[in-house]
Write an enzyme that holds these catalytic residues in place. Structure first.
Site, PDB file in Angstrom:
ATOM      1  N   HIS A  98      29.834  17.779  19.281  1.00  0.00           N
ATOM      2  CA  HIS A  98      29.570  18.574  20.481  1.00  0.00           C
ATOM      3  C   HIS A  98      28.721  17.740  21.434  1.00  0.00           C
ATOM      4  O   HIS A  98      27.495  17.813  21.420  1.00  0.00           O
ATOM      5  CB  HIS A  98      28.857  19.877  20.093  1.00  0.00           C
ATOM      6  CG  HIS A  98      28.646  20.836  21.221  1.00  0.00           C
ATOM      7  ND1 HIS A  98      28.404  22.181  21.018  1.00  0.00           N
ATOM      8  CD2 HIS A  98      28.627  20.667  22.560  1.00  0.00           C
ATOM      9  CE1 HIS A  98      28.235  22.787  22.179  1.00  0.00           C
ATOM     10  NE2 HIS A  98      28.361  21.873  23.148  1.00  0.00           N
ATOM     11  N   HIS A 145      33.226  27.054  23.375  1.00  0.00           N
ATOM     12  CA  HIS A 145      31.835  27.498  23.419  1.00  0.00           C
ATOM     13  C   HIS A 145      31.835  29.023  23.335  1.00  0.00           C
ATOM     14  O   HIS A 145      32.571  29.691  24.081  1.00  0.00           O
ATOM     15  CB  HIS A 145      31.179  27.097  24.741  1.00  0.00           C
ATOM     16  CG  HIS A 145      30.797  25.656  24.842  1.00  0.00           C
ATOM     17  ND1 HIS A 145      31.663  24.637  24.613  1.00  0.00           N
ATOM     18  CD2 HIS A 145      29.603  25.075  25.157  1.00  0.00           C
ATOM     19  CE1 HIS A 145      31.032  23.483  24.777  1.00  0.00           C
ATOM     20  NE2 HIS A 145      29.784  23.710  25.115  1.00  0.00           N
ATOM     21  N   GLU A 182      26.571  31.223  22.819  1.00  0.00           N
ATOM     22  CA  GLU A 182      25.415  30.422  23.262  1.00  0.00           C
ATOM     23  C   GLU A 182      24.508  31.386  24.041  1.00  0.00           C
ATOM     24  O   GLU A 182      23.447  31.758  23.561  1.00  0.00           O
ATOM     25  CB  GLU A 182      25.891  29.251  24.132  1.00  0.00           C
ATOM     26  CG  GLU A 182      24.757  28.397  24.704  1.00  0.00           C
ATOM     27  CD  GLU A 182      25.261  27.327  25.698  1.00  0.00           C
ATOM     28  OE1 GLU A 182      26.380  27.450  26.215  1.00  0.00           O
ATOM     29  OE2 GLU A 182      24.476  26.376  25.969  1.00  0.00           O
ATOM     30  N   ASP A 204      24.899  17.935  22.691  1.00  0.00           N
ATOM     31  CA  ASP A 204      25.375  18.697  23.851  1.00  0.00           C
ATOM     32  C   ASP A 204      25.365  17.842  25.128  1.00  0.00           C
ATOM     33  O   ASP A 204      26.399  17.310  25.504  1.00  0.00           O
ATOM     34  CB  ASP A 204      24.544  19.978  24.015  1.00  0.00           C
ATOM     35  CG  ASP A 204      25.281  21.086  24.754  1.00  0.00           C
ATOM     36  OD1 ASP A 204      26.481  20.926  25.041  1.00  0.00           O
ATOM     37  OD2 ASP A 204      24.653  22.129  25.032  1.00  0.00           O
TER      38      ASP A 204
HETATM   39  N1  ADE Z   1      28.827  22.191  29.746  1.00  0.00           N
HETATM   40  C1  ADE Z   1      27.965  21.240  29.409  1.00  0.00           C
HETATM   41  N2  ADE Z   1      27.032  21.724  28.577  1.00  0.00           N
HETATM   42  C2  ADE Z   1      27.328  23.023  28.365  1.00  0.00           C
HETATM   43  C3  ADE Z   1      26.758  24.062  27.599  1.00  0.00           C
HETATM   44  N3  ADE Z   1      25.661  23.881  26.864  1.00  0.00           N
HETATM   45  N4  ADE Z   1      27.332  25.280  27.654  1.00  0.00           N
HETATM   46  C4  ADE Z   1      28.419  25.485  28.403  1.00  0.00           C
HETATM   47  N5  ADE Z   1      28.996  24.538  29.132  1.00  0.00           N
HETATM   48  C5  ADE Z   1      28.465  23.315  29.118  1.00  0.00           C
HETATM   49 ZN    ZN Z   2      28.226  22.267  25.125  1.00  0.00          ZN
END
Ligand code: ADE
Ligand code: ZN
Length: 345
Positions: free
Chosen positions: A22, A202, A205, A283
């Site tokens: 990721h 994703h 989150e 990330d």
């Molecule tokens: N694009 C880059 N980082 C991201 C994240 N943490 N969540 C969603 N989109 C992203």
């Molecule tokens: Zn991400």
């Protein structure tokens, strides 16, 4: 397993072979490279200096980060820019003993500015090939759709990318989560499945556990990116454990984007205790204060219940959760076992 001293645990975390699953390549764009590319491409940077740009990296939530992240990415114009960006990441990853990386890229961020799809994918793929040849990293690309845009735009993007199909192994879904549930993209993910692409998204989150369920049921994804909010739904956790669906967790990101108040409050220990196939990832390392080993070390320092056994589990999970061939996974697990055998408890 008996516990190691802090120093020996740090050394083990650094040295152990691992996969990164990721990482947004645009999120590895360091301020210094933003300024260099702006100059090379005749662009005026939005900030007067690297220091001023870095000082702007204080985020209240995902959206406030994304606004700055898309602005930073606007200096990427040519194939060479994409090569330079990815090569810089692979050099950092090799230093962290990353042996396999599955790298996200956001073509719509660039094609919307008139950058040809070819320049994006060929530049990144060239760096991935060279990373294998010169750094020994096996590197693969995953094309992500921006979920704040329409499904029609995602379908058009996929068609535009098909001449370069050999260069990417999967599809992902990123950008603003709230208000953009996975089911919005059911058709484009179904098309990806027909094409034999791996599928990730994703979910969970900032969005609710229902988005994780939707990613599984509407998109048929094989992994969930982040997914940390699954713990709010015990039945969902049971399902993720039973189906061994991996979560690609990004602790420094979660703190910078205020998903958790601090690393000490991160739910990683609870995710591991639940038996989930959790992996650690960076990330957007240029924005969140560190690459993969920085994530491991800061997280293990903040959460003293994490030690040698959890380090092994996280590295092993990263190979299991990858889309690499079984023979490669088995070789990396042997290398991991050797690394742990030489670092006796
Ligand atoms: N694009 C880059 N980082 C991201 C994240 N943490 N969540 C969603 N989109 C992203
Ligand atoms: Zn991400």
């Amino acid at each position: 397993m008996a516990e190691l001293s802090r120093e020996r645990l740090h050394a083990l975390l650094r040295a152990m072979p691992k996969a990164e699953l990721h990482i947004h390549i645009e999120g590895s764009l360091e301020p210094e490279l933003i300024f260099r590319l702006a100059q090379r491409n005749g662009l005026v940077p939005a900030y007067p200096s690297v220091q001023a740009l870095r000082a702007a990296y204080a985020f209240g939530d995902l959206q406030s980060f994304l606004d700055i992240y898309y602005a930073g990415a606007s200096v990427l114009r040519h194939e060479q820019d994409f090569f330079d960006l990815a090569w810089a990441y692979f050099e950092r990853a090799a230093a962290d003993h990353v042996v396999h990386a599955e790298v996200f890229f956001d073509p719509q961020t660039h094609t919307e500015r008139g950058v040809p799809m070819r320049a994006i994918i060929v530049g990144l793929a060239h760096a991935a090939r060279r990373a294998h040849a010169e750094l020994g990293i096996s590197a693969r690309l995953i094309l992500c759709f921006l979920r704040h845009l329409s499904e029609e735009a995602a379908l058009a993007t996929l068609e535009q990318a098909l001449p370069y199909r050999e260069h990417f192994i999967g599809l992902g879904l990123d950008s603003s989560e709230r208000g953009h549930p996975p089911e919005k993209f059911a058709r484009v993910f179904a098309r990806g499945r027909e094409l034999g692409l791996h599928l990730v998204a994703h979910a969970g989150e900032e969005g609710p556990p229902a988005y994780i369920r939707s990613a599984l049921d509407s998109l048929l994804v094989e992994r969930i990116d982040h997914g940390v909010r699954c713990l709010e739904d015990p039945a969902l956790v049971q399902r993720l454990v039973a189906e061994r669906v991996p979560l690609t967790v990004c602790p420094l990101s979660n703190v910078k984007l205020r998903v958790f108040g601090s690393l000490a409050e991160h739910n990683l220990p609870a995710l591991l205790d639940a038996g989930l196939c959790v992996t650690l990832n960076s990330d957007d390392p240029a924005y969140f204060g560190g690459y993969l080993n920085d994530n491991f070390i800061a997280t293990f320092d903040a959460l003293p219940q994490l030690g040698r056994a959890q380090a092994y589990q996280l590295a092993r999970n990263s190979f299991e959760a990858s889309f690499a061939p079984a023979a490669d996974k088995a070789r990396w697990v042997r290398e991991l076992d050797d690394c742990f055998a030489t670092t006796a408890a």
